[in-house]
Motif scaffolding. Structure first.
Motif, PDB file in Angstrom:
ATOM      1  N   TRP A  92      18.049  99.141  51.072  1.00 47.97           N
ATOM      2  CA  TRP A  92      18.819 100.196  51.737  1.00 47.97           C
ATOM      3  C   TRP A  92      20.197 100.291  51.084  1.00 47.97           C
ATOM      4  O   TRP A  92      20.757  99.259  50.681  1.00 47.97           O
ATOM      5  CB  TRP A  92      18.967  99.948  53.240  1.00 47.97           C
ATOM      6  CG  TRP A  92      19.237 101.244  53.955  1.00 47.97           C
ATOM      7  CD1 TRP A  92      20.456 101.818  54.202  1.00 47.97           C
ATOM      8  CD2 TRP A  92      18.252 102.157  54.450  1.00 47.97           C
ATOM      9  NE1 TRP A  92      20.268 103.045  54.829  1.00 47.97           N
ATOM     10  CE2 TRP A  92      18.936 103.266  54.987  1.00 47.97           C
ATOM     11  CE3 TRP A  92      16.853 102.138  54.480  1.00 47.97           C
ATOM     12  CZ2 TRP A  92      18.274 104.347  55.560  1.00 47.97           C
ATOM     13  CZ3 TRP A  92      16.192 103.215  55.055  1.00 47.97           C
ATOM     14  CH2 TRP A  92      16.903 104.305  55.595  1.00 47.97           C
ATOM     15  N   MET A  93      20.688 101.499  50.964  1.00 48.73           N
ATOM     16  CA  MET A  93      22.016 101.706  50.359  1.00 48.73           C
ATOM     17  C   MET A  93      22.733 102.790  51.138  1.00 48.73           C
ATOM     18  O   MET A  93      22.116 103.600  51.824  1.00 48.73           O
ATOM     19  CB  MET A  93      21.889 102.207  48.928  1.00 48.73           C
ATOM     20  CG  MET A  93      21.100 101.315  48.012  1.00 48.73           C
ATOM     21  SD  MET A  93      21.074 102.042  46.373  1.00 48.73           S
ATOM     22  CE  MET A  93      19.385 101.711  45.904  1.00 48.73           C
ATOM     23  N   ILE A  94      24.061 102.796  50.973  1.00 49.56           N
ATOM     24  CA  ILE A  94      24.813 103.899  51.558  1.00 49.56           C
ATOM     25  C   ILE A  94      26.019 104.187  50.671  1.00 49.56           C
ATOM     26  O   ILE A  94      26.674 103.274  50.169  1.00 49.56           O
ATOM     27  CB  ILE A  94      25.188 103.607  53.026  1.00 49.56           C
ATOM     28  CG1 ILE A  94      25.535 104.904  53.733  1.00 49.56           C
ATOM     29  CG2 ILE A  94      26.309 102.591  53.144  1.00 49.56           C
ATOM     30  CD1 ILE A  94      25.335 104.844  55.229  1.00 49.56           C
ATOM     31  N   PHE A  95      26.246 105.486  50.441  1.00 47.57           N
ATOM     32  CA  PHE A  95      27.326 105.919  49.569  1.00 47.57           C
ATOM     33  C   PHE A  95      28.525 106.289  50.416  1.00 47.57           C
ATOM     34  O   PHE A  95      28.400 106.928  51.454  1.00 47.57           O
ATOM     35  CB  PHE A  95      26.870 107.131  48.751  1.00 47.57           C
ATOM     36  CG  PHE A  95      27.942 107.700  47.873  1.00 47.57           C
ATOM     37  CD1 PHE A  95      28.407 107.010  46.769  1.00 47.57           C
ATOM     38  CD2 PHE A  95      28.500 108.947  48.149  1.00 47.57           C
ATOM     39  CE1 PHE A  95      29.405 107.526  45.948  1.00 47.57           C
ATOM     40  CE2 PHE A  95      29.499 109.478  47.338  1.00 47.57           C
ATOM     41  CZ  PHE A  95      29.950 108.761  46.237  1.00 47.57           C
ATOM     42  N   LYS A  96      29.716 105.865  49.982  1.00 49.44           N
ATOM     43  CA  LYS A  96      30.943 106.256  50.668  1.00 49.44           C
ATOM     44  C   LYS A  96      31.867 106.912  49.645  1.00 49.44           C
ATOM     45  O   LYS A  96      32.144 106.327  48.586  1.00 49.44           O
ATOM     46  CB  LYS A  96      31.603 105.011  51.293  1.00 49.44           C
ATOM     47  CG  LYS A  96      32.806 105.366  52.145  1.00 49.44           C
ATOM     48  CD  LYS A  96      33.449 104.155  52.795  1.00 49.44           C
ATOM     49  CE  LYS A  96      34.701 104.592  53.530  1.00 49.44           C
ATOM     50  NZ  LYS A  96      35.773 103.627  53.460  1.00 49.44           N
ATOM     51  N   LEU A 100      32.050 104.625  46.174  1.00 54.39           N
ATOM     52  CA  LEU A 100      31.629 103.301  46.629  1.00 54.39           C
ATOM     53  C   LEU A 100      30.174 103.325  47.066  1.00 54.39           C
ATOM     54  O   LEU A 100      29.758 104.196  47.827  1.00 54.39           O
ATOM     55  CB  LEU A 100      32.499 102.854  47.812  1.00 54.39           C
ATOM     56  CG  LEU A 100      34.018 102.887  47.586  1.00 54.39           C
ATOM     57  CD1 LEU A 100      34.752 102.626  48.898  1.00 54.39           C
ATOM     58  CD2 LEU A 100      34.415 101.877  46.509  1.00 54.39           C
ATOM     59  N   LEU A 101      29.427 102.364  46.565  1.00 52.13           N
ATOM     60  CA  LEU A 101      28.028 102.266  46.965  1.00 52.13           C
ATOM     61  C   LEU A 101      27.751 100.874  47.501  1.00 52.13           C
ATOM     62  O   LEU A 101      27.920  99.878  46.792  1.00 52.13           O
ATOM     63  CB  LEU A 101      27.110 102.543  45.758  1.00 52.13           C
ATOM     64  CG  LEU A 101      25.620 102.433  46.088  1.00 52.13           C
ATOM     65  CD1 LEU A 101      25.158 103.619  46.917  1.00 52.13           C
ATOM     66  CD2 LEU A 101      24.777 102.318  44.827  1.00 52.13           C
ATOM     67  N   TYR A 102      27.335 100.821  48.766  1.00 57.01           N
ATOM     68  CA  TYR A 102      26.951  99.550  49.372  1.00 57.01           C
ATOM     69  C   TYR A 102      25.432  99.435  49.339  1.00 57.01           C
ATOM     70  O   TYR A 102      24.728 100.409  49.611  1.00 57.01           O
ATOM     71  CB  TYR A 102      27.422  99.464  50.824  1.00 57.01           C
ATOM     72  CG  TYR A 102      28.926  99.505  50.977  1.00 57.01           C
ATOM     73  CD1 TYR A 102      29.690  98.380  50.679  1.00 57.01           C
ATOM     74  CD2 TYR A 102      29.576 100.641  51.430  1.00 57.01           C
ATOM     75  CE1 TYR A 102      31.081  98.407  50.820  1.00 57.01           C
ATOM     76  CE2 TYR A 102      30.957 100.677  51.575  1.00 57.01           C
ATOM     77  CZ  TYR A 102      31.698  99.555  51.264  1.00 57.01           C
ATOM     78  OH  TYR A 102      33.059  99.583  51.401  1.00 57.01           O
ATOM     79  N   ALA A 103      24.960  98.223  49.017  1.00 61.17           N
ATOM     80  CA  ALA A 103      23.511  97.999  48.997  1.00 61.17           C
ATOM     81  C   ALA A 103      23.201  96.660  49.644  1.00 61.17           C
ATOM     82  O   ALA A 103      23.896  95.669  49.386  1.00 61.17           O
ATOM     83  CB  ALA A 103      22.989  98.016  47.555  1.00 61.17           C
ATOM     84  N   PHE A 114      28.824  98.348  44.763  1.00 62.73           N
ATOM     85  CA  PHE A 114      28.750  98.826  43.389  1.00 62.73           C
ATOM     86  C   PHE A 114      29.701 100.005  43.243  1.00 62.73           C
ATOM     87  O   PHE A 114      30.090 100.650  44.218  1.00 62.73           O
ATOM     88  CB  PHE A 114      27.334  99.313  43.060  1.00 62.73           C
ATOM     89  CG  PHE A 114      26.297  98.231  43.042  1.00 62.73           C
ATOM     90  CD1 PHE A 114      25.905  97.634  41.855  1.00 62.73           C
ATOM     91  CD2 PHE A 114      25.682  97.812  44.220  1.00 62.73           C
ATOM     92  CE1 PHE A 114      24.937  96.640  41.831  1.00 62.73           C
ATOM     93  CE2 PHE A 114      24.710  96.818  44.207  1.00 62.73           C
ATOM     94  CZ  PHE A 114      24.339  96.231  43.009  1.00 62.73           C
ATOM     95  N   ALA A 115      30.056 100.301  42.008  1.00 58.29           N
ATOM     96  CA  ALA A 115      30.834 101.512  41.729  1.00 58.29           C
ATOM     97  C   ALA A 115      29.854 102.591  41.282  1.00 58.29           C
ATOM     98  O   ALA A 115      29.031 102.371  40.387  1.00 58.29           O
ATOM     99  CB  ALA A 115      31.858 101.237  40.646  1.00 58.29           C
ATOM    100  N   TYR A 116      29.925 103.732  41.945  1.00 56.04           N
ATOM    101  CA  TYR A 116      29.024 104.828  41.598  1.00 56.04           C
ATOM    102  C   TYR A 116      29.859 106.089  41.383  1.00 56.04           C
ATOM    103  O   TYR A 116      30.593 106.511  42.292  1.00 56.04           O
ATOM    104  CB  TYR A 116      28.007 105.047  42.721  1.00 56.04           C
ATOM    105  CG  TYR A 116      27.059 106.183  42.417  1.00 56.04           C
ATOM    106  CD1 TYR A 116      25.988 105.982  41.545  1.00 56.04           C
ATOM    107  CD2 TYR A 116      27.241 107.439  42.972  1.00 56.04           C
ATOM    108  CE1 TYR A 116      25.123 107.020  41.239  1.00 56.04           C
ATOM    109  CE2 TYR A 116      26.370 108.481  42.676  1.00 56.04           C
ATOM    110  CZ  TYR A 116      25.321 108.266  41.806  1.00 56.04           C
ATOM    111  OH  TYR A 116      24.472 109.287  41.491  1.00 56.04           O
ATOM    112  N   ASP A 117      29.744 106.668  40.214  1.00 54.70           N
ATOM    113  CA  ASP A 117      30.484 107.887  39.898  1.00 54.70           C
ATOM    114  C   ASP A 117      29.563 109.083  40.147  1.00 54.70           C
ATOM    115  O   ASP A 117      28.629 109.320  39.383  1.00 54.70           O
ATOM    116  CB  ASP A 117      30.921 107.839  38.422  1.00 54.70           C
ATOM    117  CG  ASP A 117      31.665 109.095  38.015  1.00 54.70           C
ATOM    118  OD1 ASP A 117      31.558 110.120  38.726  1.00 54.70           O
ATOM    119  OD2 ASP A 117      32.348 109.055  36.980  1.00 54.70           O
ATOM    120  N   PRO A 118      29.817 109.822  41.207  1.00 50.05           N
ATOM    121  CA  PRO A 118      28.873 110.886  41.564  1.00 50.05           C
ATOM    122  C   PRO A 118      28.859 112.050  40.573  1.00 50.05           C
ATOM    123  O   PRO A 118      27.857 112.745  40.456  1.00 50.05           O
ATOM    124  CB  PRO A 118      29.356 111.345  42.938  1.00 50.05           C
ATOM    125  CG  PRO A 118      30.759 110.898  43.056  1.00 50.05           C
ATOM    126  CD  PRO A 118      30.911 109.703  42.172  1.00 50.05           C
TER     127      PRO A 118
END
Ligand SMILES: *[C@@H]1O[C@H](CO)[C@@H](O)[C@H](O)[C@H]1NC(C)=O
Ligand SMILES: *[C@@H]1O[C@H](CO)[C@@H](O)[C@H](O)[C@H]1NC(C)=O
Length: 428
Positions: A92-96, A100-103, A114-118
């Motif tokens: 499960w993950m959630i993007f903020k 910011l990406l929490y997994a 994690f760092a996520y560049d949308p």
């Protein structure tokens, strides 16, 4: 559908909901089963008259967390977004916003940042781990995004994290241990098991589906207390897994809650009230139906285990059926309809079903525009499957828009034996 329910759904969605009746479910299921035969019948991607755009998806599977593009027909894993993490499972993950990406890692006690560049869909490898309760399988952000709720299947507990820091740093505020006796299923209900926390629309409450205890625990978020203010019992042996709130009167408060039972393969509908000063949120059981349409029983009702529950903006409800023993598993589609002309109590009505395109559909989610459902099949030939939703009827087209086989996820394993995606979500 009666005028009453049509009206409340119109209020809910802001646009008119057309009739959800389905002419011929049988055709849908049969054609799907034919197309997705396990023994190698080739898949023909459907030609797409409408522009179904480009979608940037995040996908979690055993040992992999990756970005995958979907252009309406083809899934393409992105070069700039692949994290190999042997032994871990980002189920499960959630993007903020903004990046910011929490997994979860359901195999350990860590929630990872994690760092996520949308913009470019880039996923940066080295995560920052935060230690919480082991065995978390679900993450939810509160409405203000300042709290992250992690549900532990392994321990029957819920971690409340402070997620307000701009750099995403998590601080554990408290762990709420669920309380009560486990349900009657001796195989699975050996303890309480928090499977999902769902924030109510007012932001005051979080309800926790407890698969082990046949309970829905109501947590009062006031002043960060998250104390258990009420416990709602489902039917014994239900195994409540995932659910969601409905606002059928278009107001700010929920009017109903719907939950899928993993063990008994039922969908249960409750009405919800906010009046009680002690309990905070009270539930009243309204209706329950099988996750299978009458005409589409599983081959093996003993092994069957329902999985995901997803609600459309129209109020339609979709549930995945797993371990059915069928060649491929399935997704059932329900609508709420008034009981009768004289009684407007909503009832769950089976509308249609399609093949999930693979085996073990653990999770599914909508594209941002809700035109496409993405399905994560953990097993079978097909892993990721994109299904077109009819915007008028809510019926899913049994012929997928696109498919990514499980070879893409577990290259070392033979086709059909793979350990495919557990989670898929279009990200901003
Ligand atoms: C599963 O297989 C049974 C027996 O062939 C069939 O009757 C049923 O419709 C199938 N169910 C689904 C959901 O495809
Ligand atoms: C049905 O599932 C049960 C539980 O997994 C299993 O014991 C049984 O052998 C299965 N039956 C068939 C006919 O496959």
């Amino acid at each position: 559908m009666t005028q009453y329910l049509r009206m409340v759904l119109t209020l809910l969605t802001g646009f008119a909901v057309a009739r959800l009746d389905v002419a011929d479910d049988t055709t849908v299921l049969r054609s799907a089963a034919h197309v997705h035969s396990r023994d190698g019948v080739s898949l023909t991607a459907k030609s797409t008259p409408a522009d179904l755009g480009s979608h940037k998806l995040l996908v979690g599977s055993a040992g992999q967390l990756r970005g995958i593009d979907f252009d309406g027909t083809v899934f393409t894993p992105r070069e700039n977004a692949l994290v190999e993490e042997s032994g871990k499972a980002a189920s499960w993950m959630i993007f903020k916003e903004p990046n910011l990406l929490y997994a979860v890692d359901e195999n350990s006690d860590q929630v990872r940042l994690f760092a996520y560049d949308p913009e470019v869909g880039a996923l940066t490898g080295e995560p920052r781990p935060f230690t919480g309760t082991p065995g978390a399988v679900h993450l939810a952000l509160t409405q203000d995004q300042k709290r992250l709720i992690a549900s532990s299947y392994g321990k029957g507990a819920v971690d409340i994290w402070d997620s307000s820091a701009a750099d995403g740093t998590l601080q554990l505020i408290k762990t709420i241990m669920l309380v009560g006796a486990p349900g009657p299923d001796t195989a699975v209900q050996t303890q309480l098991r928090a499977h999902q926390g769902v924030a109510d629309p007012t932001g005051r409450f979080v309800v926790v589906n407890d698969l082990g205890g046949d309970m829905i625990h109501v947590l009062d978020a006031a002043a960060d207390s998250y104390s258990i203010s009420n416990v709602v019992k489902t039917d014994p042996g239900c195994g409540p897994r995932h659910g969601g709130f409905l606002q059928l009167d278009g107001g700010a408060q929920a009017t109903h809650y719907v939950v899928v039972c993993e063990i008994s393969n039922m969908v249960q509908l409750f009405s919800v009230s906010y009046g009680d000063t002690t309990a905070g949120l009270t539930y009243k059981h309204v209706h329950a139906v099988s996750t299978f349409g009458a005409a589409f029983p599983p081959v093996n009702a003993t092994s069957a285990r329902a999985g995901e529950l997803l609600i459309a903006k129209s109020g339609a409800i979709y549930v995945s059926n797993r371990l059915t023993g069928n060649q491929t598993d399935s997704i059932s589609h329900f609508a709420l309809e008034a009981k009768s002309n004289d009684d407007t109590t909503p009832q769950l009505v089976f509308k249609s079903g399609v093949s999930s395109g693979g085996v073990g559909p653990r999770m599914m989610s909508w594209s941002h525009d809700e035109e496409v459902m993405f399905v994560a099949n953990m097993n079978g030939v097909n892993g990721l499957v994109a299904l077109k939703k009819d915007s008028t009827t809510g019926v899913l087209d049994g012929v997928p828009l696109g498919v990514l086989t499980n070879e893409a996820f577990a290259p070392d394993l033979p086709v059909g034996q793979g350990f495919g995606p557990m989670f898929v979500q279009e990200v901003a």
